[in-house]
Design a protein around this motif. Structure first.
Motif, PDB file in Angstrom:
ATOM      1  N   PHE A  34       0.855  -1.200   0.000  1.00  0.00           N
ATOM      2  CA  PHE A  34       0.000   0.000   0.000  1.00  0.00           C
ATOM      3  C   PHE A  34       0.889   1.247   0.000  1.00  0.00           C
ATOM      4  O   PHE A  34       0.756   2.138  -0.861  1.00  0.00           O
ATOM      5  N   GLN A 152       0.916  -0.080   9.908  1.00  0.00           N
ATOM      6  CA  GLN A 152       1.330   1.311   9.657  1.00  0.00           C
ATOM      7  C   GLN A 152       2.849   1.390   9.486  1.00  0.00           C
ATOM      8  O   GLN A 152       3.350   2.143   8.655  1.00  0.00           O
ATOM      9  N   ILE A 155       3.486   0.473   6.062  1.00  0.00           N
ATOM     10  CA  ILE A 155       3.106   1.547   5.125  1.00  0.00           C
ATOM     11  C   ILE A 155       4.246   2.570   5.041  1.00  0.00           C
ATOM     12  O   ILE A 155       4.676   2.963   3.951  1.00  0.00           O
ATOM     13  N   ILE A 159       6.608   3.592   1.865  1.00  0.00           N
ATOM     14  CA  ILE A 159       6.760   4.953   1.332  1.00  0.00           C
ATOM     15  C   ILE A 159       8.248   5.308   1.225  1.00  0.00           C
ATOM     16  O   ILE A 159       8.719   5.817   0.201  1.00  0.00           O
ATOM     17  N   GLN A 265      -7.922  11.662   9.851  1.00  0.00           N
ATOM     18  CA  GLN A 265      -6.569  11.206   9.508  1.00  0.00           C
ATOM     19  C   GLN A 265      -6.093  11.866   8.223  1.00  0.00           C
ATOM     20  O   GLN A 265      -4.915  12.149   8.046  1.00  0.00           O
ATOM     21  N   GLN A 266      -7.031  12.139   7.335  1.00  0.00           N
ATOM     22  CA  GLN A 266      -6.635  12.688   6.037  1.00  0.00           C
ATOM     23  C   GLN A 266      -6.715  14.206   5.966  1.00  0.00           C
ATOM     24  O   GLN A 266      -5.816  14.845   5.430  1.00  0.00           O
ATOM     25  N   VAL A 270      -1.781  15.115   6.166  1.00  0.00           N
ATOM     26  CA  VAL A 270      -0.526  14.354   6.138  1.00  0.00           C
ATOM     27  C   VAL A 270       0.022  14.152   4.729  1.00  0.00           C
ATOM     28  O   VAL A 270       1.229  14.264   4.497  1.00  0.00           O
ATOM     29  N   ASN A 271      -0.878  13.890   3.781  1.00  0.00           N
ATOM     30  CA  ASN A 271      -0.337  13.570   2.455  1.00  0.00           C
ATOM     31  C   ASN A 271       0.150  14.789   1.679  1.00  0.00           C
ATOM     32  O   ASN A 271       0.876  14.643   0.703  1.00  0.00           O
ATOM     33  N   ILE A 274       3.612  14.279   2.849  1.00  0.00           N
ATOM     34  CA  ILE A 274       4.247  13.073   2.296  1.00  0.00           C
ATOM     35  C   ILE A 274       4.556  13.266   0.804  1.00  0.00           C
ATOM     36  O   ILE A 274       5.614  12.894   0.330  1.00  0.00           O
ATOM     37  N   TYR A 275       3.624  13.838   0.058  1.00  0.00           N
ATOM     38  CA  TYR A 275       3.835  13.898  -1.394  1.00  0.00           C
ATOM     39  C   TYR A 275       4.388  15.222  -1.914  1.00  0.00           C
ATOM     40  O   TYR A 275       4.978  15.265  -2.977  1.00  0.00           O
ATOM     41  N   ASN A 303       9.355   9.235   9.783  1.00  0.00           N
ATOM     42  CA  ASN A 303       8.013   8.645   9.839  1.00  0.00           C
ATOM     43  C   ASN A 303       8.092   7.160  10.226  1.00  0.00           C
ATOM     44  O   ASN A 303       7.302   6.666  11.029  1.00  0.00           O
ATOM     45  N   PHE A 361       2.125  12.945  13.987  1.00  0.00           N
ATOM     46  CA  PHE A 361       1.219  12.116  13.170  1.00  0.00           C
ATOM     47  C   PHE A 361       1.559  10.634  13.376  1.00  0.00           C
ATOM     48  O   PHE A 361       0.683   9.795  13.563  1.00  0.00           O
ATOM     49  N   GLY A 366      -1.655   8.386  12.577  1.00  0.00           N
ATOM     50  CA  GLY A 366      -1.183   7.438  11.555  1.00  0.00           C
ATOM     51  C   GLY A 366      -1.544   6.006  11.922  1.00  0.00           C
ATOM     52  O   GLY A 366      -2.432   5.383  11.326  1.00  0.00           O
ATOM     53  N   TRP A 370      -5.956   3.320  11.882  1.00  0.00           N
ATOM     54  CA  TRP A 370      -6.134   1.988  11.256  1.00  0.00           C
ATOM     55  C   TRP A 370      -6.413   0.941  12.321  1.00  0.00           C
ATOM     56  O   TRP A 370      -7.169  -0.002  12.103  1.00  0.00           O
ATOM     57  N   VAL A 393     -11.570   7.160   4.304  1.00  0.00           N
ATOM     58  CA  VAL A 393     -10.145   7.547   4.271  1.00  0.00           C
ATOM     59  C   VAL A 393      -9.761   7.934   2.842  1.00  0.00           C
ATOM     60  O   VAL A 393      -9.192   9.007   2.596  1.00  0.00           O
ATOM     61  N   ASN A 397      -8.790  11.541   1.346  1.00  0.00           N
ATOM     62  CA  ASN A 397      -7.459  11.650   0.740  1.00  0.00           C
ATOM     63  C   ASN A 397      -7.590  12.332  -0.632  1.00  0.00           C
ATOM     64  O   ASN A 397      -6.833  13.262  -0.972  1.00  0.00           O
TER      65      ASN A 397
HETATM   66  C1  BGC Z   1      -2.271   7.105   5.887  1.00  0.00           C
HETATM   67  C2  BGC Z   1      -1.697   7.482   4.552  1.00  0.00           C
HETATM   68  C3  BGC Z   1      -0.393   8.205   4.755  1.00  0.00           C
HETATM   69  C4  BGC Z   1       0.530   7.410   5.631  1.00  0.00           C
HETATM   70  C5  BGC Z   1       1.767   8.187   5.965  1.00  0.00           C
HETATM   71  C6  BGC Z   1      -1.276   6.286   6.654  1.00  0.00           C
HETATM   72  O1  BGC Z   1      -1.799   5.942   7.896  1.00  0.00           O
HETATM   73  O2  BGC Z   1      -3.475   6.367   5.705  1.00  0.00           O
HETATM   74  O3  BGC Z   1      -2.616   8.281   3.857  1.00  0.00           O
HETATM   75  O4  BGC Z   1       0.223   8.448   3.524  1.00  0.00           O
HETATM   76  O5  BGC Z   1      -0.095   7.023   6.827  1.00  0.00           O
HETATM   77  O6  BGC Z   1       2.576   7.522   6.868  1.00  0.00           O
END
Ligand code: BGC
Length: 457
Positions: A34, A152, A155, A159, A265-266, A270-271, A274-275, A303, A361, A366, A370, A393, A397
């Motif tokens: 993911f 997490q 995840i 990333i 969360q969104q 956070v994104n 991240i992006y 992170n 976060f 984060g 979940w 979510v 996002n």
């Molecule tokens: C979120 C993602 C985010 C990621 C960053 C996740 O819990 O759902 O949207 O990119 O955390 O660590």
């Protein structure tokens, strides 16, 4: 030898615990895929544009199509997991990840690429639901927070790895392998899911009593296996079928908590970090694109590290505490990011504030979101109820991703980050008012608590 029969019964002995952690780590590869597949695209964008001669609109489509797939994946994942079982759903997801990773890498043009990425997106949406669900149902109550949060951790590792793979392959412009690299974790996940036992809770629900008992035993429950199964069966026999259960007074609150957490969360941004962190840091005055890219890599690594801290703390300090500290810290950190832009401070100040934001976060929203959405719903409809939260979510996002740049144009960097800070404050208040503590409670106890709250016995 004298056998010690006294002492707390809940703790899992060391040897099964190691096996359990190993099994959970394999399943958590769903989270890694993911994370990897959502962020790998950022490094490939440039090359896709030139190789396929894309216009801005076409490129935007090629990038965004996986998000559309994730929405579809999240919508169907709960149904699949309730119907086929958690294990089969995750196995199918892993196969999809492998196949469509290769097909994205072999794409010959915009159409083939977009179709392959849409299916990767479906797998992302499926994995985002089934991985925490499977982990929550296999875990004993006293370490469930840590085991589910491995998702997490995976995840964040995904990333970070995508970031480094992109960086390495950029020199040779080898965007195809950026996508195809995902086939390796997918193969490990496929092999792992062939051997992992099905969730005993799902087996009990489907009426496979003996297999459910064996499942609990394979997951390290010795003498407690029968007791745990009986408790699951007791609660299942009291549960009503179908979505209607979520509209009953106590469970309505569970619905609200899951959807609220998913949104917060969104929409706390956070994104965008991240992006877009290289772009944000460049705008904050970072001297070169390369320095900004390296700083973004550091954010990715922080992170990962902070998620490990959260894993260590979540079963000790509880979900609520981490959420409250996390959202409070994010509020302050975002206010500081806005302030640094407003006062035209140097890029470093923005960088430190962004690091603080990611730390908070990674401690709270984060991993814990979940975790909670995998814990708070009744077993009979856990999959479908999680679909609602997971869909939220991905919907949130999508809204953030498609409004961030317009927000910057409209109210500037300072205004944008202050808006996110206010939303973080709302998230703090929401957690304070509504989120229950689930630490150390079995999934059945959590369910009973909702019922009591609604006035049922
Ligand atoms: C979120 C993602 C985010 C990621 C960053 C996740 O819990 O759902 O949207 O990119 O955390 O660590």
């Amino acid at each position: 030898m004298i056998e010690n029969t006294s002492g707390p019964p809940a703790a899992v002995p060391a040897a099964p615990r190691a096996t359990l952690i190993l099994m959970a780590s394999v399943a958590a590869l769903g989270g890694l895929l993911f994370g990897y597949d959502t962020s790998v695209i950022s490094g490939a964008m440039l090359f896709l544009r030139t190789d396929f001669h894309l216009t801005d609109v076409q490129l935007e489509f090629a990038v965004g199509v996986a998000l559309a797939g994730a929405l579809v994946g999240a919508a169907v994942a709960g149904y699949c997991a309730d119907r086929w079982g958690r294990r089969v759903a995750l196995l199918a997801t892993a196969v999809g990840f492998g196949v469509f990773a290769v097909l994205s890498g072999l794409a010959t043009g915009l159409v083939t690429f977009s179709v392959a990425r849409f299916f990767v997106g479906i797998c992302i949406g499926m994995a985002s639901l089934v991985t925490p669900l499977f982990l929550a149902e296999m875990s004993p109550a006293n370490i469930r927070g840590a085991l589910v949060s491995l998702n997490q951790l995976a995840i964040t590792v995904g990333i970070a790895v995508a970031y480094f793979v992109d960086y390495e392959l950029a020199a040779s412009q080898n965007w195809r392998w950026m996508f195809m690299t995902a086939v390796f974790p997918a193969l490990i996940l496929i092999a792992g899911m062939i051997f992992l036992p099905e969730s005993p809770r799902w087996l009990a629900r489907a009426g496979y009593r003996e297999r459910a008992l064996q499942g609990f035993r394979r997951l390290g429950r010795g003498a407690e296996a029968v007791e745990e199964l009986e408790d699951v069966e007791r609660v299942l026999s009291e549960e009503q079928e179908g979505f209607g259960i979520l509209l009953r007074p106590g469970f309505r609150m569970a619905l609200l908590v899951g959807i609220g957490l998913a949104i917060f969360q969104q929409i706390t941004g956070v994104n965008t970090i991240i992006y877009y962190s290289p772009e944000i840091l460049r705008m904050a005055g970072y001297p070169s694109a390369q320095a900004a890219i390296i700083a973004a890599g550091i954010i990715g690594v922080v992170n990962v590290l902070i998620t490990i801290v959260s894993i260590v703390l979540v079963d000790r300090l509880g979900r609520r505490f981490l959420l409250l500290v996390g959202t409070a810290g994010m509020t302050v950190a975002l206010a500081l990011v806005g302030l640094a832009f407003q006062r035209h401070m140097n890029g470093r100040s923005v960088f430190y504030a962004v690091i603080a934001y990611i730390v908070f976060f990674g401690i709270g929203l984060g991993p814990v979101v979940w975790l909670l959405i995998a814990e708070i719903y009744p077993t009979k409809i856990r999959g479908k109820a999680m679909s609602l939260a997971t869909l939220t979510v991905w919907g949130a996002n999508w809204i953030v991703a498609s409004t961030f740049l317009s927000l910057i144009h409209g109210v500037g960097f300072t205004g944008t980050f202050w808006i996110y800070a206010m939303i973080c404050l709302l998230a703090f208040l929401f957690c304070l008012a509504f989120v229950p503590e689930t630490k150390n409670k079995s999934l059945e106890d959590i369910e009973r608590r909702w019922r009591q709250l609604g006035g049922d016995r």
